[in-house]
Design a protein around this motif. Structure first.
Motif, PDB file in Angstrom:
ATOM      1  N   CYS A  32       0.851  -1.193   0.000  1.00 55.40           N
ATOM      2  CA  CYS A  32       0.000   0.000   0.000  1.00 55.40           C
ATOM      3  C   CYS A  32       0.890   1.248   0.000  1.00 55.40           C
ATOM      4  O   CYS A  32       1.647   1.455   0.949  1.00 55.40           O
ATOM      5  CB  CYS A  32      -0.902  -0.014   1.227  1.00 55.40           C
ATOM      6  SG  CYS A  32      -1.812   1.531   1.496  1.00 55.40           S
ATOM      7  N   GLN A  35       0.644   3.161   3.205  1.00 52.20           N
ATOM      8  CA  GLN A  35       1.376   2.552   4.300  1.00 52.20           C
ATOM      9  C   GLN A  35       2.860   2.920   4.218  1.00 52.20           C
ATOM     10  O   GLN A  35       3.495   3.244   5.214  1.00 52.20           O
ATOM     11  CB  GLN A  35       1.221   1.028   4.272  1.00 52.20           C
ATOM     12  CG  GLN A  35       1.894   0.331   5.445  1.00 52.20           C
ATOM     13  CD  GLN A  35       2.199  -1.141   5.185  1.00 52.20           C
ATOM     14  OE1 GLN A  35       3.020  -1.454   4.332  1.00 52.20           O
ATOM     15  NE2 GLN A  35       1.543  -2.023   5.924  1.00 52.20           N
ATOM     16  N   CYS A 189      -6.814  -4.227   3.827  1.00 51.51           N
ATOM     17  CA  CYS A 189      -6.569  -3.262   4.903  1.00 51.51           C
ATOM     18  C   CYS A 189      -6.537  -3.913   6.292  1.00 51.51           C
ATOM     19  O   CYS A 189      -5.783  -3.493   7.164  1.00 51.51           O
ATOM     20  CB  CYS A 189      -7.627  -2.161   4.881  1.00 51.51           C
ATOM     21  SG  CYS A 189      -7.432  -0.994   3.504  1.00 51.51           S
ATOM     22  N   CYS A 192      -3.261  -5.027   7.693  1.00 54.15           N
ATOM     23  CA  CYS A 192      -2.248  -3.985   7.917  1.00 54.15           C
ATOM     24  C   CYS A 192      -2.143  -3.656   9.403  1.00 54.15           C
ATOM     25  O   CYS A 192      -3.148  -3.426  10.076  1.00 54.15           O
ATOM     26  CB  CYS A 192      -2.615  -2.738   7.129  1.00 54.15           C
ATOM     27  SG  CYS A 192      -1.449  -1.367   7.356  1.00 54.15           S
TER      28      CYS A 192
END
Length: 227
Positions: A32, A35, A189, A192
């Motif tokens: 990501c 991220q 997500c 994460c």
């Protein structure tokens, strides 16, 4: 001590002159871009079960002592840097053929082989570091996956090298911009470790800017005052 730790960089550039991108940032960017920016620009980090498991795997690999078996020298936790292409990091394992001098990087992964080529790109970036430091070609490496307990050989083809250099350039441009990409919520997500800090569901639906613009819109004000 003999082995790859004695290799010195051939580049004349000072690593203090430029911000080198950690190899880990390539993997963060693959997962990501937001991220990656949160970790490497905003210095935000949090562990979850998956990252802790990965950390334990790498600590176990990196802590192994150098050894030589059947004509192969095994060096673990090898620090590398390639100032010319702007990356640096630590390699899990580098195998060196004593007779030929050929180097063979091995990256350890917590999970299993992926559909995308991001693990191959990270490994290729390691090879590029070794090439810049030694001046010799690194033709192949391997990915070892903990779930399958199996090595996957990777050839560093011209296509993979070009893709890797492009990814490095993309990550460098994003980090240099200082801009953190907006949150985009998807099924990944929840895996994460920054999920609670990122709040992708909340931020993706954040209409505060539009609300403020409407609140102070001249047109709306004129309409209200003329009624």
């Amino acid at each position: 001590m003999p082995g790859v730790h004695l290799i010195v960089g051939s580049s004349g550039n000072s690593m203090n002159d430029v911000r080198l991108i950690p190899l880990a940032a390539l993997q963060h960017y693959a997962f990501c871009p937001r991220q990656c920016a949160l970790i490497h620009n905003e210095q935000v980090w949090a562990d979850n079960f998956l990252t802790a498991q990965g950390n334990l795997l790498h600590e176990r690999v990196d802590s192994g002592e150098p050894e030589t078996r059947k004509g192969i020298r095994f060096e673990r936790g090898v620090q590398v840097a390639a100032p010319n292409i702007g990356i640096t990091g630590k390699l899990d394992l580098v195998e060196k053929d004593i007779s030929s001098g050929e180097l063979f990087p091995v990256e350890y992964k917590r999970g299993k082989p992926k559909v995308s080529d991001w693990d191959e790109i990270q490994l290729c970036a390691q090879a590029l570091c070794l090439e810049e430091m030694t001046g010799q070609t690194v033709a192949e490496g391997a990915l070892w996956y903990n779930q399958t307990r199996h090595r996957q050989a990777v050839s560093f083809t011209p296509e993979l090298r070009q893709r890797t250099l492009q990814v490095i350039a993309d990550v460098a441009a994003m980090l240099a911009s200082g801009v953190t990409p907006k949150a985009v919520y998807d099924k990944h997500c929840h895996a994460c470790s920054l999920f609670d800090l990122c709040n992708p569901k909340l931020l993706q639906k954040d209409n505060s800017l539009q609300y403020v613009n409407r609140l102070f819109s001249t047109e709306d004000f004129d309409e209200e005052t003329t009624e």
